[in-house]
Scaffold this motif. Sequence first.
Motif, short mmCIF file in Angstrom:
data_model
loop_
_atom_site.label_atom_id
_atom_site.label_comp_id
_atom_site.label_asym_id
_atom_site.label_seq_id
_atom_site.Cartn_x
_atom_site.Cartn_y
_atom_site.Cartn_z
N HIS A 196 1.12 -1.18 0.00
CA HIS A 196 -0.06 -0.04 0.03
C HIS A 196 0.51 0.99 0.11
CE1 HIS A 196 -3.79 -2.04 0.94
NE2 HIS A 196 -3.68 -2.63 1.42
N GLY A 197 0.38 2.43 -0.26
CA GLY A 197 0.90 3.97 -0.85
C GLY A 197 1.19 3.78 0.94
N ASP A 198 1.07 3.91 2.04
CA ASP A 198 1.24 4.16 3.39
C ASP A 198 2.35 2.64 4.09
OD1 ASP A 198 -0.40 2.15 3.93
OD2 ASP A 198 -1.33 3.39 5.64
N GLN A 199 2.88 2.24 2.97
CA GLN A 199 3.92 1.25 3.49
C GLN A 199 5.33 1.55 3.20
OE1 GLN A 199 1.57 -2.32 2.34
NE2 GLN A 199 0.89 -2.36 4.43
N PRO A 200 6.43 0.86 3.59
CA PRO A 200 7.75 0.75 3.11
C PRO A 200 7.67 0.11 1.60
CG PRO A 200 8.23 0.67 5.08
CD PRO A 200 5.85 0.98 4.39
N GLY A 201 8.20 0.30 0.77
CA GLY A 201 7.83 -0.73 -1.28
C GLY A 201 7.37 0.04 -1.70
N PHE A 202 6.14 0.52 -1.49
CA PHE A 202 5.68 0.67 -2.65
C PHE A 202 6.15 1.01 -3.79
CE2 PHE A 202 2.48 3.79 -4.42
CZ PHE A 202 1.38 3.39 -4.67
N ASP A 203 5.72 0.44 -4.78
CA ASP A 203 6.24 1.11 -6.49
C ASP A 203 5.09 2.02 -6.92
OD1 ASP A 203 7.69 0.80 -8.87
OD2 ASP A 203 7.36 -1.59 -9.25
N LYS A 204 5.88 3.08 -6.95
CA LYS A 204 5.39 4.30 -7.51
C LYS A 204 4.84 3.35 -8.95
CE LYS A 204 8.53 7.33 -8.05
NZ LYS A 204 8.85 8.87 -7.75
N ASP A 205 5.54 3.04 -9.80
CA ASP A 205 5.03 3.03 -11.00
C ASP A 205 4.84 1.91 -11.67
OD1 ASP A 205 7.38 5.47 -11.53
OD2 ASP A 205 8.34 3.82 -10.72
N ASN A 206 4.46 0.90 -10.89
CA ASN A 206 3.65 -0.18 -11.26
C ASN A 206 2.29 -0.52 -9.64
OD1 ASN A 206 3.22 -3.01 -12.12
ND2 ASN A 206 5.01 -4.18 -10.69
N VAL A 207 1.96 0.30 -10.19
CA VAL A 207 0.15 0.73 -9.13
C VAL A 207 -0.82 -0.54 -10.18
CG1 VAL A 207 -1.83 2.12 -8.45
CG2 VAL A 207 0.94 2.64 -8.14
N VAL A 208 -1.78 -1.39 -9.29
CA VAL A 208 -2.61 -1.71 -9.80
C VAL A 208 -4.33 -1.00 -9.18
CG1 VAL A 208 -4.22 -4.14 -9.30
CG2 VAL A 208 -1.56 -4.07 -9.47
#
Length: 448
Positions: A196-208
């Motif tokens: 999730h966007g509030d968690q470490p490691g969120f991949d902003k370039d590969n969003v579902v």
Amino acid sequence: MKFKTSLRAAAVVALVAPLAACSATGGGDAAGPVPIQWWTWDANQAVSYEKCATAFNEANPDIEVTVSNYGWDDYWTKLTAGFVAGDAPDTFMDHVNNYPEYADQGQLLPLDDYVAKTDFDLGKYSTGVDTWKYTDGKLYGLPKDWATIAFFYNKDMVAAAGLTDADLANMTWNPDDGGTFGEIVAKLSVDANGVHGDQPGFDKDNVVTYGIGPMGTSGNNGQDTWSGFLSTTGWTLGDEPNWPTQFEYSQPVFKKSLDWIRDLSAQGFSPKQGAFTNAVEDQLGSGKVAIVSTPSSNVVALSTLQGVPVGIAPSVVGPDGTRSSLSNANGDSIWAGTKHPDEAWKWLSYLGSTDCQSLAGADGTFFPSIPESMAVTQASMKEKGIDLSVFTELSDNKELFVTPAFQNGAELDATFKPLWESFFNFTVGDEVFDQMTEQSKEILSRNG
């Protein structure tokens, strides 16, 4: 502000009567009924108002009203072409951004004499009458509806993220850290790895799944997206409530707020400009977004999505502790060139009647401007399991605001559209708003 309605066109438009082959003002068969055309850009409303046309034609066999619908962009092109060619529709759905130019050009019939002659009651409308009074003091349209913006959200996604309906109903926002709104859209954003966007490691370039739908270009007042955010900061579009001399884009609070909103896409919480071109019901129904910000006119389409439980939340509570949601009232006008002004007025006044607004409004495709008819709409929607209380409470609590009326709306739209796109595409920075303010000053100063 158009407040367009999303639709599945093939199924809807097929129900709407096509444009007659003859001129809108042509006499036709001298022995037959007088032909009167009414145009709209909203296919869903066209179907609803077709019921009014049928009832009107039955009660007035000497008049035959035909309803026609065109998409938003084609609508104004065809209407302008009709003015030039002398075959525009006798009556048509009009917009506050466009009518001042038409009034200046002498294309609209003032309604004041007809209102007086027929004792037409303007006091029955809850909103919109003053909107259609131009700077010359004359009335150029009858109010037909009102609309506002709300957040529609996937209830399953909200629950899965550990959020509640109350969290969505009480979202706060400010341009510094985004408030709880910023926290919620981050939490609802999910990448391909389930982060999730509030968690470490969120991949902003590969969003579902994006937490919020597109927040970019949405008209010069941010009608479907940022309008309800900016209005809580004390910012207003114009330097005057109506007929402003400039748009206030150069204000520091505007720049700061738009920078924050644009950054949602940079963080992967909202789609990039132009990434989504499909209708909001497809965005929410596909699971690609968790929340969409969209007009109340989409309430039926969004509330009846198959397999997706949808909740509705009001606009955000801003840094001043208030909630403020954009509203407008479309209207109906008569072309000054009609060969049948009396018959056109008879139809227009029926369009603006309690009988017609209740008949058409029962479909829920618009919110009637007459309170008695709005009550019919609310009751009809409740029977279908659709709760309109979010919208009516905004109105009852006086948490609605209107955009100013101004000159030369079409030119402003054409001038600013590429600049909005450049900003939300990160091609230019917020210095573009200084340029836009100066351009607005020049364009608004041209009268007619």
